[in-house]
Design a protein around this motif. Structure first.
Motif, PDB file in Angstrom:
ATOM      1  N   VAL A  79       4.210 -14.296   3.020  1.00 41.76           N
ATOM      2  CA  VAL A  79       4.761 -12.777   2.674  1.00 41.76           C
ATOM      3  C   VAL A  79       5.010 -12.107   3.984  1.00 41.76           C
ATOM      4  N   TYR A  80       6.575 -11.422   4.737  1.00 37.69           N
ATOM      5  CA  TYR A  80       6.145 -10.822   5.216  1.00 37.69           C
ATOM      6  C   TYR A  80       6.486  -9.127   5.516  1.00 37.69           C
ATOM      7  N   LEU A  81       5.978  -8.664   6.505  1.00 36.41           N
ATOM      8  CA  LEU A  81       5.812  -7.013   6.186  1.00 36.41           C
ATOM      9  C   LEU A  81       6.292  -6.401   7.756  1.00 36.41           C
ATOM     10  N   GLN A  82       6.942  -5.988   7.959  1.00 29.76           N
ATOM     11  CA  GLN A  82       7.572  -5.101   8.865  1.00 29.76           C
ATOM     12  C   GLN A  82       7.016  -3.988   9.087  1.00 29.76           C
ATOM     13  N   GLY A  83       6.472  -3.088  10.316  1.00 31.57           N
ATOM     14  CA  GLY A  83       6.690  -2.474  10.289  1.00 31.57           C
ATOM     15  C   GLY A  83       7.104  -1.383  11.904  1.00 31.57           C
ATOM     16  N   SER A  84       8.013  -0.428  11.548  1.00 35.00           N
ATOM     17  CA  SER A  84       8.975  -0.592  12.359  1.00 35.00           C
ATOM     18  C   SER A  84       8.611   1.933  12.515  1.00 35.00           C
ATOM     19  N   MET A  85       9.664   2.506  13.362  1.00 37.86           N
ATOM     20  CA  MET A  85       9.021   3.275  13.161  1.00 37.86           C
ATOM     21  C   MET A  85       9.818   4.415  12.076  1.00 37.86           C
ATOM     22  N   TRP A  86       9.236   4.498  11.398  1.00 37.43           N
ATOM     23  CA  TRP A  86       8.140   4.826  10.752  1.00 37.43           C
ATOM     24  C   TRP A  86       7.823   4.669   8.852  1.00 37.43           C
ATOM     25  N   ALA A  87       8.168   3.142   8.950  1.00 37.96           N
ATOM     26  CA  ALA A  87       8.046   2.900   7.719  1.00 37.96           C
ATOM     27  C   ALA A  87       7.398   1.037   7.268  1.00 37.96           C
ATOM     28  N   TRP A  88       6.720   0.940   6.483  1.00 30.72           N
ATOM     29  CA  TRP A  88       5.966  -0.091   6.703  1.00 30.72           C
ATOM     30  C   TRP A  88       6.984  -0.939   5.233  1.00 30.72           C
ATOM     31  N   MET A  89       7.549  -2.553   5.886  1.00 30.00           N
ATOM     32  CA  MET A  89       8.948  -2.941   4.440  1.00 30.00           C
ATOM     33  C   MET A  89       8.669  -4.423   4.887  1.00 30.00           C
ATOM     34  N   PRO A  90       8.712  -4.554   3.290  1.00 36.13           N
ATOM     35  CA  PRO A  90       8.727  -4.020   2.220  1.00 36.13           C
ATOM     36  C   PRO A  90       7.566  -3.611   1.675  1.00 36.13           C
ATOM     37  N   VAL A  91       7.525  -3.109  -0.238  1.00 39.90           N
ATOM     38  CA  VAL A  91       6.312  -3.210  -0.867  1.00 39.90           C
ATOM     39  C   VAL A  91       6.391  -3.666  -1.236  1.00 39.90           C
ATOM     40  N   LEU A  92       4.758  -4.885  -0.809  1.00 34.46           N
ATOM     41  CA  LEU A  92       4.323  -6.230  -1.843  1.00 34.46           C
ATOM     42  C   LEU A  92       3.964  -5.686  -2.992  1.00 34.46           C
ATOM     43  N   ARG A  93       4.410  -6.803  -3.802  1.00 33.16           N
ATOM     44  CA  ARG A  93       3.191  -6.895  -5.177  1.00 33.16           C
ATOM     45  C   ARG A  93       2.984  -7.906  -5.992  1.00 33.16           C
ATOM     46  N   LEU A  94       1.859  -8.825  -5.162  1.00 29.67           N
ATOM     47  CA  LEU A  94       1.246  -9.584  -5.315  1.00 29.67           C
ATOM     48  C   LEU A  94      -0.247  -9.930  -6.117  1.00 29.67           C
ATOM     49  N   GLN A  95      -0.883 -11.064  -6.451  1.00 31.88           N
ATOM     50  CA  GLN A  95      -0.982 -11.108  -8.061  1.00 31.88           C
ATOM     51  C   GLN A  95      -2.962 -12.078  -7.031  1.00 31.88           C
ATOM     52  N   ALA A  96      -3.599 -10.998  -8.232  1.00 37.43           N
ATOM     53  CA  ALA A  96      -5.045 -11.563  -7.793  1.00 37.43           C
ATOM     54  C   ALA A  96      -5.341 -12.894  -7.422  1.00 37.43           C
ATOM     55  N   GLY A  97      -6.030 -13.479  -7.032  1.00 40.06           N
ATOM     56  CA  GLY A  97      -6.906 -14.538  -7.096  1.00 40.06           C
ATOM     57  C   GLY A  97      -5.885 -15.996  -6.606  1.00 40.06           C
ATOM     58  N   SER A  98      -4.794 -15.396  -5.760  1.00 39.26           N
ATOM     59  CA  SER A  98      -3.946 -16.069  -4.774  1.00 39.26           C
ATOM     60  C   SER A  98      -3.552 -15.934  -3.424  1.00 39.26           C
ATOM     61  N   GLU A  99      -4.094 -17.334  -2.658  1.00 41.63           N
ATOM     62  CA  GLU A  99      -3.820 -16.834  -1.615  1.00 41.63           C
ATOM     63  C   GLU A  99      -2.185 -16.568  -0.839  1.00 41.63           C
TER      64      GLU A  99
END
Ligand SMILES: [Cu+2]
Length: 185
Positions: A92-112
């Protein structure tokens, strides 16, 4: 009596160290050694170290990787931001930049997942509210953290490293859904 640094003090100006003081010096020294030993010990046995891998990445390459990731798994938009739902177990990839976190992540509980964090401009800080998680997000480095969401709900990512005038607006989102309900809630 007044003395400057130029004049030497009279001979034998010192007194012998008292026994109690000596004991204290040794206690302090012993404690220094304990703290010193704790640094490598805590690293090996502390259990608070990042669980993943890290390697160098060009910020531009990372930006492209995030864009590909979004294109592959986007399922929705939230406030103009893409919502992605990657399959359990994936990177899963999350990008920090001025000034936002991209994208919104939807993950399942209990999964790695392996959560990759990087910045494409300056240093940012990844704080997952309201949990006590704090991680530096540095341009040029990709940090892959092994994460397993345990609880369903909406979590906010707050930037905790001052990154300019829009710093306080830099809030992202992670949505955790129940793993058993097939990912929809
Ligand atoms: Cu920031």
């Amino acid at each position: 009596m007044y003395r400057s640094g130029i004049e030497a003090p009279e001979r034998i100006w010192w007194k012998k160290v008292h026994k109690t003081e000596k004991i204290w010096v040794w206690i302090a020294f012993g404690w220094c050694m304990v703290l010193f030993a704790m640094m490598p010990l805590w690293h090996l046995r502390g259990g608070q170290n990042p669980s993943g891998i890290r390697y160098r990445v060009e910020p531009e390459d990372y930006r492209v990787r995030v864009a590909e990731f979004i294109q592959e798994y986007q399922v929705d938009t939230d406030n103009g931001f893409p919502v992605v739902e990657p399959p359990p177990g994936s990177d899963v990839y999350l990008q920090g930049s001025m000034w936002a976190w991209m994208p919104v992540l939807r993950l399942q509980a209990g999964s790695e997942y392996i959560l990759h964090l990087s910045s494409i401009d300056v240093n940012h800080g990844f704080s997952l509210y309201p949990l006590n998680i704090n991680f530096q997000v540095v341009p040029g480095y990709d940090y892959g953290l092994r994460v397993t969401p345990t609880e369903a709900g909406e979590f906010h990512i707050v930037c905790n490293e001052f990154c300019g005038v829009g710093h306080h607006l830099m809030v992202g989102k992670v949505i955790v859904v129940d793993g058993t309900s097939g990912g929809d809630q």
